[in-house]
Design a protein around this motif. Structure first.
Motif, PDB file in Angstrom:
ATOM      1  N   ALA A   1      17.108  -1.635   8.402  1.00  0.00           N
ATOM      2  CA  ALA A   1      15.660  -1.383   8.465  1.00  0.00           C
ATOM      3  C   ALA A   1      15.302  -0.536   9.679  1.00  0.00           C
ATOM      4  CB  ALA A   1      14.895  -2.702   8.482  1.00  0.00           C
TER       5      ALA A   1
ATOM      6  N   ASP B   1      12.745   5.123   7.980  1.00  0.00           N
ATOM      7  CA  ASP B   1      11.334   5.350   8.277  1.00  0.00           C
ATOM      8  C   ASP B   1      10.517   4.299   7.530  1.00  0.00           C
ATOM      9  OD1 ASP B   1      11.241   6.178   5.592  1.00  0.00           O
ATOM     10  OD2 ASP B   1      11.132   8.297   6.086  1.00  0.00           O
ATOM     11  N   ASP B   2       9.211   4.306   7.707  1.00  0.00           N
ATOM     12  CA  ASP B   2       8.358   3.279   7.093  1.00  0.00           C
ATOM     13  C   ASP B   2       8.492   3.234   5.578  1.00  0.00           C
ATOM     14  OD1 ASP B   2       7.453   2.480   9.564  1.00  0.00           O
ATOM     15  OD2 ASP B   2       5.609   3.667   9.480  1.00  0.00           O
ATOM     16  N   VAL B   3       8.527   4.399   4.939  1.00  0.00           N
ATOM     17  CA  VAL B   3       8.640   4.455   3.472  1.00  0.00           C
ATOM     18  C   VAL B   3       9.997   3.915   3.032  1.00  0.00           C
ATOM     19  CG1 VAL B   3       8.694   5.993   1.471  1.00  0.00           C
ATOM     20  CG2 VAL B   3       7.008   6.367   3.282  1.00  0.00           C
TER      21      VAL B   3
ATOM     22  N   ARG C   1      11.941   1.905   4.687  1.00  0.00           N
ATOM     23  CA  ARG C   1      11.997   0.475   5.007  1.00  0.00           C
ATOM     24  C   ARG C   1      11.306  -0.336   3.922  1.00  0.00           C
ATOM     25  NH1 ARG C   1       9.540   0.754   9.593  1.00  0.00           N
ATOM     26  NH2 ARG C   1      11.385   1.532  10.664  1.00  0.00           N
ATOM     27  N   GLN C   2      10.153   0.137   3.469  1.00  0.00           N
ATOM     28  CA  GLN C   2       9.433  -0.571   2.404  1.00  0.00           C
ATOM     29  C   GLN C   2      10.256  -0.598   1.115  1.00  0.00           C
ATOM     30  OE1 GLN C   2       6.626  -2.350   2.549  1.00  0.00           O
ATOM     31  NE2 GLN C   2       6.832  -2.852   0.393  1.00  0.00           N
ATOM     32  N   GLU C   3      10.841   0.549   0.772  1.00  0.00           N
ATOM     33  CA  GLU C   3      11.670   0.622  -0.439  1.00  0.00           C
ATOM     34  C   GLU C   3      12.873  -0.316  -0.308  1.00  0.00           C
ATOM     35  OE1 GLU C   3      14.089   3.899  -3.161  1.00  0.00           O
ATOM     36  OE2 GLU C   3      13.003   4.584  -1.384  1.00  0.00           O
TER      37      GLU C   3
ATOM     38  N   THR D   1      13.162  -2.997   1.559  1.00  0.00           N
ATOM     39  CA  THR D   1      12.692  -4.380   1.499  1.00  0.00           C
ATOM     40  C   THR D   1      12.457  -4.821   0.058  1.00  0.00           C
ATOM     41  OG1 THR D   1      11.682  -4.191   3.683  1.00  0.00           O
ATOM     42  CG2 THR D   1      10.871  -5.964   2.272  1.00  0.00           C
ATOM     43  N   GLU D   2      11.810  -3.967  -0.716  1.00  0.00           N
ATOM     44  CA  GLU D   2      11.534  -4.296  -2.122  1.00  0.00           C
ATOM     45  C   GLU D   2      12.825  -4.446  -2.915  1.00  0.00           C
ATOM     46  OE1 GLU D   2       8.857  -1.235  -3.472  1.00  0.00           O
ATOM     47  OE2 GLU D   2       7.244  -1.939  -2.162  1.00  0.00           O
TER      48      GLU D   2
ATOM     49  N   GLU E   1      14.550  -7.694  -1.955  1.00  0.00           N
ATOM     50  CA  GLU E   1      13.894  -8.856  -2.558  1.00  0.00           C
ATOM     51  C   GLU E   1      14.294  -9.014  -4.018  1.00  0.00           C
ATOM     52  OE1 GLU E   1       9.736  -8.218  -1.803  1.00  0.00           O
ATOM     53  OE2 GLU E   1       9.913  -8.841   0.300  1.00  0.00           O
TER      54      GLU E   1
END
Length: 105
Positions: free
Chosen positions: A46, A50-52, A54-56, A58-59, A62
């Motif tokens: 993570a 980058d933020d995008v 990291r979000q991808e 994380t999803e 999960e």
């Protein structure tokens, strides 16, 4: 420089000298170790995104979509296997320090 036991092929149960424990307890220790390694690996990956990304990541984590995670890692040129191996070795070194193994090398 501190010398250490060669840990690459050392089992965590052997390292901690817990071979005599009941199988259920050994499994619990290994499961806890795996969870810690997984968390550390996730955090390190993570940090590299980058933020995008990291979000991808994380999803996908999960959803436990390993194929998509590997595709993302390839795209971002992140060697998640190497990071995981580093975290395994790091945990083994920490455990070795905790149990006070003699420095043989």
């Amino acid at each position: 420089m501190t010398n250490r036991l060669p840990l690459t092929h050392t089992n965590i149960i052997e390292l901690l000298k817990l071979q005599s424990l009941p199988l259920d307890e050994k499994k619990e220790i290994l499961q806890s170790s795996l969870e810690l390694i997984e968390t550390r690996t996730f955090n390190r990956v993570a940090e590299l995104l980058d933020d995008v990304g990291r979000q991808e990541f994380t999803e996908l984590a999960e959803k436990e979509d390993l194929v998509a995670i590997q595709t993302l890692m390839d795209k971002k040129q992140i060697d998640i296997l190497a990071i995981t191996e580093e975290e395994v070795e790091k945990l083994k070194m920490e455990l070795q320090d905790e149990v006070g193994q003699p420095n043989l090398l």
